[in-house]
Scaffold this motif. Structure first.
Motif, short mmCIF file in Angstrom:
data_model
loop_
_atom_site.label_atom_id
_atom_site.label_comp_id
_atom_site.label_asym_id
_atom_site.label_seq_id
_atom_site.Cartn_x
_atom_site.Cartn_y
_atom_site.Cartn_z
N VAL A 1 0.87 -1.36 -0.09
CA VAL A 1 0.12 -0.05 -0.10
C VAL A 1 0.88 1.27 -0.19
O VAL A 1 0.33 2.09 -0.78
CB VAL A 1 -0.93 -0.10 1.32
N GLN A 2 1.88 1.20 0.70
CA GLN A 2 2.98 2.24 0.85
C GLN A 2 3.47 2.54 -0.60
O GLN A 2 3.55 3.80 -1.01
CB GLN A 2 3.87 2.05 1.89
N VAL B 1 2.27 1.74 -3.77
CA VAL B 1 1.30 2.21 -4.44
C VAL B 1 1.13 3.66 -4.43
O VAL B 1 0.94 4.43 -5.12
CB VAL B 1 0.30 1.20 -4.52
N ILE B 2 0.79 3.80 -3.02
CA ILE B 2 0.41 5.33 -2.81
C ILE B 2 1.50 6.45 -3.10
O ILE B 2 1.31 7.51 -3.64
CB ILE B 2 -0.02 5.61 -1.38
N LEU C 1 1.83 6.93 -6.79
CA LEU C 1 0.80 7.44 -7.46
C LEU C 1 0.84 8.87 -7.07
O LEU C 1 0.42 9.99 -7.86
CB LEU C 1 -0.55 6.99 -7.05
N THR C 2 1.23 9.30 -5.73
CA THR C 2 1.22 10.81 -5.31
C THR C 2 2.68 11.50 -5.49
O THR C 2 2.73 12.64 -5.57
CB THR C 2 1.12 10.73 -3.76
#
Length: 324
Positions: A286-287, A289-290, A293-294
């Protein structure tokens, strides 16, 4: 309290405290015991069941210990990526300049028989490539140092993340009593682990008989590995040679082998340890991927999802094709 005693006793007390502090970090058993007792204390006072406390503890430690470092590293990688086109453009320019000097030295040698021998006059093409590469790396090192984005700083995050993973794995192993391969002789430190499971796993000290946890761990870990190295692949400035194995390829293969090794151990490990491994892998995925994307790293038009189809409708190609 130390100000009410003599100076010699104060020095001895401070020396004893420093010795205890150094001894704590040099003794791995003391670190693991501290983590184990802390988790047991949180479980006792909060009343949170173990199946929920283990993921919460994992997310909390990762958020406090590694997430700030991951954000700092992502910003550093973004800056490094911004300088990649400049560094890539240095190499051909330096190669051309050095080739001109070599040609000039060879021309001077042919014109004058008394010309002092110049090392450039006898330089081969392979030597020219090596010198150009060394000069490019030296300028890259200087450029990165000027902006405080040295390459060695990219190892700060793994230096903190790997020990945390090892300590927490050993802590979960001690809590569940997984000290030997003999299941009958293993005794957990906290008997509530027998009953505070979830779903089909009621006993967190026993292995998952359905092998669902090991399978999910493997899929999550492999997804994380592929996602990470796909991000690194998008940073490539030049086209990859199919038959040439790079350092990234070697690291990706080692990471895939480690996932296979983890899946081989997970079916025999207690569910509490598997639950920690799964929580840690989910947090990492999750880290990543975020952050991708950011805070994307890539300084190229390549995107994660079908970047070729994201071209602007009125874009004009730089190279026009002539129809014959």
């Amino acid at each position: 309290m130390l100000r009410f005693v003599g100076p010699s006793i104060q020095r001895k007390a401070r020396g004893f405290q420093r010795h205890q502090f150094r001894g704590f970090w040099s003794d791995p058993h003391a670190v693991i015991s501290t983590f184990t007792e802390s988790l047991q204390a949180v479980h006792t006072y909060s009343g949170i069941p173990w199946w929920l406390l283990i993921p919460i503890s994992t997310f909390t430690l990762r958020s406090v210990w590694t997430l700030p470092l991951a954000i700092l590293q992502r910003r550093r990688l973004q800056k490094q990526s911004e300088f990649r086109p400049i560094i890539s453009a240095m190499n051909p320019v330096l190669k051309v300049n050095l080739a001109k000097k070599v040609k000039q030295a060879q021309s001077n040698k042919q014109k004058s028989s008394s010309f002092v021998a110049d090392p450039l006059a006898s330089m081969k093409y392979e030597e020219l490539i090596v010198l150009t590469t060394k000069e490019t790396r030296a300028r890259q090192k200087k450029l990165f140092k000027q902006h405080s984005i040295q390459l060695w700083k990219n190892f700060i995050l793994p230096t903190f993340q790997v020990p945390l993973w090892i300590v927490m794995s050993l802590t979960m192993r001690d809590l569940s009593g997984w000290t030997t391969w003999d299941k009958l002789s293993n005794k957990p430190l906290d008997t509530s682990l027998y009953t505070e499971g979830i779903g089909w796993i009621t006993d967190l000290t026993a292995a998952d008989n359905y092998h669902i946890l090991p399978l999910v761990i493997g899929i999550t870990a492999l997804t994380n590995v592929e996602w990470t190295f796909k991000t690194i692949e998008l940073l490539r400035q030049s086209q990859r040679k199919k038959l040439r194995i790079t350092l990234t390829d070697a690291l990706s293969n080692i990471s895939r082998m480690s996932v296979v090794f983890l899946m081989a151990i997970a079916p025999h490990a207690p569910a509490a340890l598997c639950l920690y491994w799964l929580s840690s892998q989910v947090f990492s995925l999750v880290q990543n991927v975020i952050l991708d994307l950011t805070m994307p790293i890539s300084f190229t038009p390549n995107k994660r999802l079908n970047y070729r189809a994201l071209t602007v409708a009125d874009a004009v190609p730089l190279v026009r094709t002539v129809n014959k």
